[in-house]
Scaffold this motif. Structure first.
Motif, PDB file in Angstrom:
ATOM      1  N   UNK A 150     -17.385 -84.011  -0.482  1.00  0.00           N
ATOM      2  CA  UNK A 150     -17.770 -82.974  -1.436  1.00  0.00           C
ATOM      3  C   UNK A 150     -19.063 -82.280  -1.010  1.00  0.00           C
ATOM      4  N   UNK A 151     -20.032 -83.043  -0.540  1.00  0.00           N
ATOM      5  CA  UNK A 151     -21.323 -82.492  -0.131  1.00  0.00           C
ATOM      6  C   UNK A 151     -21.248 -81.699   1.170  1.00  0.00           C
ATOM      7  N   UNK A 152     -20.396 -82.155   2.112  1.00  0.00           N
ATOM      8  CA  UNK A 152     -20.354 -81.564   3.453  1.00  0.00           C
ATOM      9  C   UNK A 152     -19.368 -80.404   3.592  1.00  0.00           C
ATOM     10  N   UNK A 153     -18.466 -80.268   2.627  1.00  0.00           N
ATOM     11  CA  UNK A 153     -17.456 -79.210   2.725  1.00  0.00           C
ATOM     12  C   UNK A 153     -17.744 -78.129   1.686  1.00  0.00           C
ATOM     13  N   UNK A 154     -17.190 -76.936   1.951  1.00  0.00           N
ATOM     14  CA  UNK A 154     -17.349 -75.873   0.964  1.00  0.00           C
ATOM     15  C   UNK A 154     -16.329 -76.016  -0.164  1.00  0.00           C
ATOM     16  N   UNK A 155     -15.173 -76.601   0.145  1.00  0.00           N
ATOM     17  CA  UNK A 155     -14.120 -76.863  -0.834  1.00  0.00           C
ATOM     18  C   UNK A 155     -13.342 -78.081  -0.360  1.00  0.00           C
ATOM     19  N   UNK A 156     -12.775 -78.830  -1.306  1.00  0.00           N
ATOM     20  CA  UNK A 156     -11.827 -79.876  -0.944  1.00  0.00           C
ATOM     21  C   UNK A 156     -10.849 -80.037  -2.097  1.00  0.00           C
ATOM     22  N   UNK A 157      -9.721 -80.622  -1.798  1.00  0.00           N
ATOM     23  CA  UNK A 157      -8.717 -80.828  -2.832  1.00  0.00           C
ATOM     24  C   UNK A 157      -7.582 -81.682  -2.301  1.00  0.00           C
ATOM     25  N   UNK A 158      -6.535 -81.744  -3.091  1.00  0.00           N
ATOM     26  CA  UNK A 158      -5.386 -82.553  -2.664  1.00  0.00           C
ATOM     27  C   UNK A 158      -4.130 -82.035  -3.347  1.00  0.00           C
ATOM     28  N   UNK A 159      -2.996 -82.389  -2.769  1.00  0.00           N
ATOM     29  CA  UNK A 159      -1.712 -82.035  -3.364  1.00  0.00           C
ATOM     30  C   UNK A 159      -0.703 -83.124  -3.040  1.00  0.00           C
ATOM     31  N   UNK A 160       0.325 -83.201  -3.853  1.00  0.00           N
ATOM     32  CA  UNK A 160       1.398 -84.170  -3.644  1.00  0.00           C
ATOM     33  C   UNK A 160       2.671 -83.403  -3.307  1.00  0.00           C
ATOM     34  N   UNK A 161       3.412 -83.900  -2.313  1.00  0.00           N
ATOM     35  CA  UNK A 161       4.665 -83.237  -1.934  1.00  0.00           C
ATOM     36  C   UNK A 161       5.812 -83.790  -2.768  1.00  0.00           C
ATOM     37  N   UNK A 162       6.952 -83.133  -2.704  1.00  0.00           N
ATOM     38  CA  UNK A 162       8.125 -83.603  -3.441  1.00  0.00           C
ATOM     39  C   UNK A 162       8.624 -84.942  -2.903  1.00  0.00           C
ATOM     40  N   UNK A 163       8.279 -85.282  -1.657  1.00  0.00           N
ATOM     41  CA  UNK A 163       8.702 -86.570  -1.089  1.00  0.00           C
ATOM     42  C   UNK A 163       7.754 -87.710  -1.482  1.00  0.00           C
ATOM     43  N   UNK A 164       6.683 -87.398  -2.209  1.00  0.00           N
ATOM     44  CA  UNK A 164       5.777 -88.438  -2.684  1.00  0.00           C
ATOM     45  C   UNK A 164       4.540 -88.634  -1.829  1.00  0.00           C
ATOM     46  N   UNK A 165       4.456 -87.965  -0.681  1.00  0.00           N
ATOM     47  CA  UNK A 165       3.244 -88.078   0.121  1.00  0.00           C
ATOM     48  C   UNK A 165       2.165 -87.191  -0.491  1.00  0.00           C
ATOM     49  N   UNK A 166       0.946 -87.437  -0.092  1.00  0.00           N
ATOM     50  CA  UNK A 166      -0.138 -86.587  -0.561  1.00  0.00           C
ATOM     51  C   UNK A 166      -0.957 -86.123   0.638  1.00  0.00           C
ATOM     52  N   UNK A 167      -1.570 -84.978   0.470  1.00  0.00           N
ATOM     53  CA  UNK A 167      -2.457 -84.436   1.485  1.00  0.00           C
ATOM     54  C   UNK A 167      -3.801 -84.169   0.837  1.00  0.00           C
ATOM     55  N   UNK A 168      -4.848 -84.703   1.449  1.00  0.00           N
ATOM     56  CA  UNK A 168      -6.212 -84.459   1.008  1.00  0.00           C
ATOM     57  C   UNK A 168      -6.839 -83.571   2.079  1.00  0.00           C
ATOM     58  N   UNK A 169      -7.459 -82.482   1.677  1.00  0.00           N
ATOM     59  CA  UNK A 169      -7.998 -81.528   2.633  1.00  0.00           C
ATOM     60  C   UNK A 169      -9.429 -81.149   2.271  1.00  0.00           C
ATOM     61  N   UNK A 170     -10.137 -80.688   3.288  1.00  0.00           N
ATOM     62  CA  UNK A 170     -11.499 -80.195   3.080  1.00  0.00           C
ATOM     63  C   UNK A 170     -11.750 -79.039   4.041  1.00  0.00           C
ATOM     64  N   UNK A 171     -12.452 -78.024   3.558  1.00  0.00           N
ATOM     65  CA  UNK A 171     -12.837 -76.868   4.382  1.00  0.00           C
ATOM     66  C   UNK A 171     -14.304 -77.061   4.762  1.00  0.00           C
ATOM     67  N   UNK A 172     -14.554 -77.155   6.085  1.00  0.00           N
ATOM     68  CA  UNK A 172     -15.913 -77.393   6.587  1.00  0.00           C
ATOM     69  C   UNK A 172     -16.397 -76.147   7.310  1.00  0.00           C
TER      70      UNK A 172
END
Length: 176
Positions: A150-172
């Motif tokens: 949170x401190x090092x990125x300008x934005x971060x978030x996450x999403x869940x796919x229909x297959x049940x996996x999740x992706x966590x991302x950050x914009x640096x």
């Protein structure tokens, strides 16, 4: 620069089984080029499979540092290395840990995407648990990862796919 070699049919079949479902059914090129198949310029995309054996982070950090060097990061490269490791560490701990049932082996991938003024770090894993920053004492050795992201990125978030996996991302933010 990464070395490549021509893949035979058996090697292509082995690689096809390793492509994470969230990337989808990609046409395997020779050499393998996931960035192009995803519609992202190959020069601006890099991916690495994660394993539970990488819990020290040496491989993830080295991979990220090498990519940042190849892309010519003038500033922000070490921040990208830190953010990529923190996201990967969460996936290793929660999706690739020993508690995952054998019939549901955990899988996790780190992806880096070069943008004009930033790098997007994304980790996809098979854990159903959402990423939640833990409230922790400042000197605790555990639980600070998402606070750092949170401190090092300008934005971060996450999403869940229909297959049940999740992706966590950050914009640096990064300069080239």
């Amino acid at each position: 620069m990464t070395e490549s070699h021509e893949l035979d049919g058996g090697e292509l079949a082995d690689l096809a089984g390793m492509i994470p479902p969230e990337i989808g059914n990609l046409a395997l090129s020779n050499p393998l080029d996931w960035g192009l198949a995803l519609g992202v310029s190959a020069a601006g995309f890099a991916a690495k499979s994660l394993s539970a054996q990488e819990e020290s982070g040496v491989g993830v950090r080295a991979f990220t540092r090498t990519v940042m060097d190849q892309w010519g990061a003038a500033a922000g490269g070490e921040t990208v290395v830190t953010v990529a490791w923190e996201l990967a560490a969460n996936a290793i701990q929660y999706a690739l840990c020993a508690d995952v049932p054998a019939q549901q082996p955990g899988r996790a991938w780190l992806g880096l995407m070069r943008r004009e003024e930033a790098v997007i770090c994304a980790v996809t894993d098979s854990s159903p648990a959402p990423p939640l920053p833990r409230s922790t004492a400042p000197l605790d050795n555990d639980g600070r990862g998402l606070h750092m992201v949170d401190r090092l990125s300008s934005h971060w978030g996450w999403s869940r796919s229909s297959s049940g996996t999740k992706t966590v991302w950050a914009r640096v933010p990064t300069t080239w």
